[in-house]
Enzyme design. Structure first.
Site: not given
Ligand SMILES: [Zn+2]
Length: 252
Positions: A26, A90
């Site tokens: 994240y 991400e």
């Molecule tokens: Zn990370």
């Protein structure tokens, strides 16, 4: 596969071999915009191949053929240069520091499409689809216990196992900090065999507790407390069996 928008980051270098690992993160920042800016800032020296926003929009920051800088120091299955070995995604979420929240359906649908697309191009075993916290348990918590690893595995990506209650009950008392003996030896050996850096042998020390937490964040999300209770250990044994079966099939 939905359209991917290009947003090139200068933060990458060359690969020497094809990627065979997938690392999910994240962003851990207040906004998506702040995360994108940081991942493209030459001063920050961090990046990822993709960033997936909460509405499902996907940006490509670094081409898959290049080595992005998302993993940092860490180890998985003996690989100490995880950036060289992996593709990094991400996923926008403020994270534990700024208000960790559920990943919206639209975002997870996009992640699923992206993972399927990436695996169509590279050979990535299920046992090498991991979270950042798996390769760096002492530093990282992402993508965290709200990430739907079960759903990902249900679509054919990554390992998932839920033990039967009889099996959980058969394992007896929980193991925790300060414990030693055969149970701890088996636990540490199992975590190591799955891929964690934790060395086999020794007692239930701080690194064992932290590694158990990382395992729980991924595979036993209902209770992340660093205590190896029966459910945690039975889940580990099941996940290990799946990983072993996969590696044997891979050899054949
Ligand atoms: Zn990370």
């Amino acid at each position: 596969m939905r359209a991917v928008r290009e947003r090139p980051s200068p933060n990458f270098d060359q690969r020497r071999s094809p990627p065979d690992m997938l690392v999910l993160h994240y962003t851990g920042m207040k906004t998506a915009q702040a995360a994108v800016e940081r991942l493209c800032d030459p001063e920050a020296k961090v990046s990822a191949h993709y960033i997936v926003d909460e509405d499902g929009e996907i940006l490509r920051l670094v081409p898959e053929e290049r080595r992005a800088w998302h993993a940092g120091r860490g180890v998985w299955q003996g690989e100490a240069d995880c950036n060289a070995a992996s593709i990094g995604i991400e996923i926008v979420n403020p994270g534990h520091e700024f208000g960790y929240r559920d990943f919206p359906d639209a975002q997870i649908a996009a992640v699923l499409e992206l993972v399927a697309d990436i695996r169509g191009r590279w050979t990535i075993p299920d046992a090498r689809i991991i979270g950042h916290s798996d390769l760096a348990p002492e530093r990282k918590q992402d993508p965290g216990e709200r990430f739907p690893w079960k759903r990902l595995a249900g679509e054919g990506h990554g390992l998932w196992f839920e033990p039967a209650p009889e099996r959980v009950a058969a394992l007896g008392a929980p193991l925790g900090p300060g414990d030693e003996g055969l149970g701890v030896i088996v636990l540490r050996a199992g975590l190591h065999r799955l891929g964690y850096a934790l060395e086999p042998g020794g007692e239930y020390d701080d690194l064992t507790r932290i590694t158990v937490e990382a395992f729980q964040r991924h595979w036993r999300q209902a209770k992340v407390d660093g205590i190896a209770d029966g459910e945690t250990r039975a889940t580990l044994m099941g996940v290990l069996q799946l990983a072993t079966a996969e590696s044997v099939t891979g050899v054949l």
